[in-house]
Write a protein that holds these residues in place. Structure first.
Motif, short mmCIF file in Angstrom:
data_model
loop_
_atom_site.label_atom_id
_atom_site.label_comp_id
_atom_site.label_asym_id
_atom_site.label_seq_id
_atom_site.Cartn_x
_atom_site.Cartn_y
_atom_site.Cartn_z
N ARG A 102 -69.69 -23.61 -21.69
CA ARG A 102 -70.19 -24.07 -23.00
C ARG A 102 -71.51 -23.39 -23.33
O ARG A 102 -71.75 -22.97 -24.47
N TYR A 103 -72.38 -23.26 -22.34
CA TYR A 103 -73.68 -22.60 -22.55
C TYR A 103 -73.48 -21.15 -22.97
O TYR A 103 -74.10 -20.67 -23.91
N ALA A 133 -70.77 -19.85 -24.33
CA ALA A 133 -70.15 -19.82 -25.66
C ALA A 133 -71.20 -20.08 -26.74
O ALA A 133 -71.19 -19.43 -27.79
N ASN A 134 -72.10 -21.02 -26.51
CA ASN A 134 -73.16 -21.30 -27.49
C ASN A 134 -74.11 -20.13 -27.63
O ASN A 134 -74.59 -19.84 -28.72
N THR A 135 -74.40 -19.44 -26.55
CA THR A 135 -75.30 -18.29 -26.59
C THR A 135 -74.70 -17.17 -27.43
O THR A 135 -75.39 -16.56 -28.24
N SER A 170 -72.37 -17.49 -29.78
CA SER A 170 -72.14 -17.89 -31.17
C SER A 170 -73.44 -17.87 -31.97
O SER A 170 -73.42 -17.69 -33.18
N THR A 171 -74.59 -18.04 -31.31
CA THR A 171 -75.86 -18.00 -32.03
C THR A 171 -76.33 -16.58 -32.25
O THR A 171 -77.17 -16.34 -33.09
#
Length: 118
Positions: A109-110, A112-114, A116-117
């Motif tokens: 998740r971390y 993927a969030n990195t 996507s930002t």
């Protein structure tokens, strides 16, 4: 010419019964020997006659085959009735795997969030 089918029931005539027993016993022992030879199987066969006479065949040592069989029975018994210690080990393994899964999920998740930002 084919053999006629016989009804499977106790043979009433004692002498006929004994002759049939002897013939079938020999055939059974021959099949056990063939199974052992063709399939490299450990075979142990014990037959008690109506007069309590013992006939036996073993491809190796009868005692070794019996001990091996008893060992397998013990393993099956343990598998059917696991001890509390086995449950404890399985529970600890389960908890360890669950924690690893949570850690990997969090890491994914971390990541993927990195991405996507960016």
């Amino acid at each position: 010419m084919t053999r006629k089918k016989i009804q499977i029931k106790k043979i009433d005539n004692i002498s006929s019964r004994q002759v049939t027993f002897s013939k079938r016993r020999k055939g059974l022992f021959k099949k056990a020997q063939e199974l052992s030879t063709l399939c490299d199987a450990d075979v142990a066969l014990m037959v008690f006659s109506a007069t309590n006479k013992l006939f036996e065949y073993a491809s190796s040592s009868m005692q070794q085959v019996i001990e091996r069989r008893n060992g397998c029975s013990e393993n099956h018994r343990l598998m059917d009735h696991p001890s509390a210690d086995q449950f404890q080990v399985e529970s600890e393994s389960s908890n360890t795997l669950r924690k690893k899964l949570e850690d990997k999920s969090r890491e994914l998740r971390y990541t993927a969030n990195t991405f996507s930002t960016n």
